[in-house]
Enzyme design. Structure first.
Site, PDB file in Angstrom:
ATOM      1  N   ASP A  25      -4.960  19.601-120.715  1.00  0.00           N
ATOM      2  CA  ASP A  25      -4.534  19.389-122.105  1.00  0.00           C
ATOM      3  C   ASP A  25      -3.871  18.018-122.264  1.00  0.00           C
ATOM      4  OD1 ASP A  25      -4.266  20.097-124.756  1.00  0.00           O
ATOM      5  OD2 ASP A  25      -2.357  21.144-124.462  1.00  0.00           O
TER       6      ASP A  25
ATOM      7  N   HIS B 175     -10.848  12.276-124.533  1.00  0.00           N
ATOM      8  CA  HIS B 175     -11.767  13.192-123.837  1.00  0.00           C
ATOM      9  C   HIS B 175     -12.618  12.420-122.817  1.00  0.00           C
ATOM     10  CE1 HIS B 175     -10.434  16.224-126.513  1.00  0.00           C
ATOM     11  NE2 HIS B 175     -11.161  15.874-127.568  1.00  0.00           N
TER      12      HIS B 175
ATOM     13  N   LEU C 112     -16.408  23.400-102.001  1.00  0.00           N
ATOM     14  CA  LEU C 112     -15.492  23.669-103.118  1.00  0.00           C
ATOM     15  C   LEU C 112     -16.265  24.454-104.172  1.00  0.00           C
ATOM     16  CD1 LEU C 112     -12.712  23.007-104.613  1.00  0.00           C
ATOM     17  CD2 LEU C 112     -14.017  21.212-105.779  1.00  0.00           C
TER      18      LEU C 112
HETATM   19  C1  IPE Z   1      -6.376  24.690-124.362  1.00  0.00           C
HETATM   20  O1  IPE Z   1      -5.990  23.549-125.045  1.00  0.00           O
HETATM   21  C2  IPE Z   1      -7.844  24.696-124.136  1.00  0.00           C
HETATM   22  C3  IPE Z   1      -8.369  23.640-123.284  1.00  0.00           C
HETATM   23  C4  IPE Z   1      -7.708  22.727-122.616  1.00  0.00           C
HETATM   24  C5  IPE Z   1      -9.783  23.653-123.155  1.00  0.00           C
HETATM   25  P1  IPE Z   1      -5.719  23.546-126.613  1.00  0.00           P
HETATM   26  O2  IPE Z   1      -5.230  22.178-126.925  1.00  0.00           O
HETATM   27  O3  IPE Z   1      -6.916  24.008-127.335  1.00  0.00           O
HETATM   28  O4  IPE Z   1      -4.560  24.632-126.767  1.00  0.00           O
HETATM   29  P2  IPE Z   1      -3.538  24.895-127.936  1.00  0.00           P
HETATM   30  O5  IPE Z   1      -4.325  24.951-129.218  1.00  0.00           O
HETATM   31  O6  IPE Z   1      -2.549  23.776-127.945  1.00  0.00           O
HETATM   32  O7  IPE Z   1      -2.886  26.199-127.581  1.00  0.00           O
HETATM   33  C1  IPE Z   2      -7.580  19.021-124.191  1.00  0.00           C
HETATM   34  O1  IPE Z   2      -6.997  17.988-124.883  1.00  0.00           O
HETATM   35  C2  IPE Z   2      -9.078  19.009-124.315  1.00  0.00           C
HETATM   36  C3  IPE Z   2      -9.641  20.128-125.086  1.00  0.00           C
HETATM   37  C4  IPE Z   2      -8.991  21.108-125.624  1.00  0.00           C
HETATM   38  C5  IPE Z   2     -11.081  20.123-125.253  1.00  0.00           C
HETATM   39  P1  IPE Z   2      -6.664  18.118-126.427  1.00  0.00           P
HETATM   40  O2  IPE Z   2      -7.826  17.614-127.209  1.00  0.00           O
HETATM   41  O3  IPE Z   2      -6.209  19.484-126.763  1.00  0.00           O
HETATM   42  O4  IPE Z   2      -5.458  17.086-126.563  1.00  0.00           O
HETATM   43  P2  IPE Z   2      -4.141  17.259-127.433  1.00  0.00           P
HETATM   44  O5  IPE Z   2      -3.497  18.558-127.004  1.00  0.00           O
HETATM   45  O6  IPE Z   2      -4.561  17.286-128.869  1.00  0.00           O
HETATM   46  O7  IPE Z   2      -3.330  16.067-127.071  1.00  0.00           O
HETATM   47 MG    MG Z   3      -4.399  20.408-126.808  1.00  0.00          MG
END
Ligand code: IPE
Ligand code: IPE
Ligand code: MG
Length: 261
Positions: free
Chosen positions: A26, A43, A137
């Protein structure tokens, strides 16, 4: 039948290195925003962290690495971000799969694939088949995955397998039908990006996993950050419901399994 016992019954073999590490990757969007870049740039940069984390995991002797790439709730994001993520998945997999195979990585995807384009499903199937005999792995990517979906699909299969069963089901019967039945439950869970929640990741399997939360944003996660998480894991005492004295008195090998789950 899974070769691995459930943490609610027996104490899994403990070693210095977690056997199974599960990560919520995240913070990509915030990483990009801090640099005045579009979210999707985060990303793209996150893919490098995936590559580095896989290499570091192999190096450290981790056997199972599970990465949360796209949750069943992430469809709620703007359509162009969702479509970018799907294309990034396809591009990265196409680019990396030969090298992963050469490095002895077994690749799997867990999640509800039915919402994906047929070309992506085909690519996933081919990649899984190509790497099916690798053992160095076990890399699992959770895509369109939700912990509740996983439990529900396991229960639906269970009901199909035992129509009319009156006496109820066992934990093992559910666990054998979860999408990660091939793996031991995660020893170490890591969430980057500062949020302290599970966000519908492996709900069933995380019951006794050691949790590690870090503020590091996923694109900044590196082998040092992985080592910090492993070091924190090594300081934990995993009791699985027992007392500390029980563990130190006889050592985990001498402790009888729980009489019931
Ligand atoms: C969790 O991240 C899902 C992934 C990393 C794929 P999110 O960014 O979607 O989670 P929330 O919405 O903050 O809980
Ligand atoms: C995690 O990073 C990737 C996915 C959920 C696909 P985020 O896109 O949730 O990044 P933040 O949390 O908005 O910074
Ligand atoms: Mg996120």
């Amino acid at each position: 039948m899974s070769p691995f016992s459930s943490s609610t019954r027996e104490i899994p073999a403990v070693s210095g290195v977690p056997r199974h590490v599960a990560i919520i990757m995240d913070g990509n969007g915030r990483w990009a925003k801090q640099r005045l870049m579009p979210r999707v740039a985060g990303h793209s940069r996150g893919v490098e962290s995936v590559r580095n984390t896989i290499a570091a995991s192999i190096d450290r002797g981790i056997q199972f690495l599970t990465l949360f790439a796209f949750s069943s709730e992430n469809w709620r994001r703007p359509a162009d971000e969702v479509s970018f993520l799907m294309q990034l998945f396809v591009r990265s997999l196409r680019k990396e799969i030969a090298r992963m195979h050469a490095n002895g990585i077994r690749f799997r995807v867990i999640g509800d694939l039915s919402r994906f384009d047929s070309s992506l499903i085909e690519l996933i199937t081919e990649s899984e088949e190509l790497t099916a005999n690798n053992q160095r792995l076990q890399l699992t990517v959770a895509a369109n995955y939700g912990g509740r979906w996983d439990i529900l699909q396991a229960v639906e299969r269970l009901v199909q397998d035992f129509p009319g069963r009156q006496e109820g089901f066992t934990e093992d019967e559910v666990a054998q039908r979860l999408s990660m039945a091939f793996a031991p439950e995660p020893d170490l869970f890591i969430r980057t990006g500062g949020e302290k929640r599970i966000s519908n990741f492996l709900l069933w399997q995380l019951a006794y996993t050691e949790l590690h939360f870090t503020d590091i944003l996923w694109p900044d996660f590196d082998s040092n950050a992985l080592d910090t998480a492993i070091a924190s894991y090594r300081l934990r005492e995993r009791r699985f419901g027992r007392t500390s004295e029980q563990l130190t008195a006889v050592g985990s090998a001498g402790i009888p399994p729980a009489p019931h789950a």
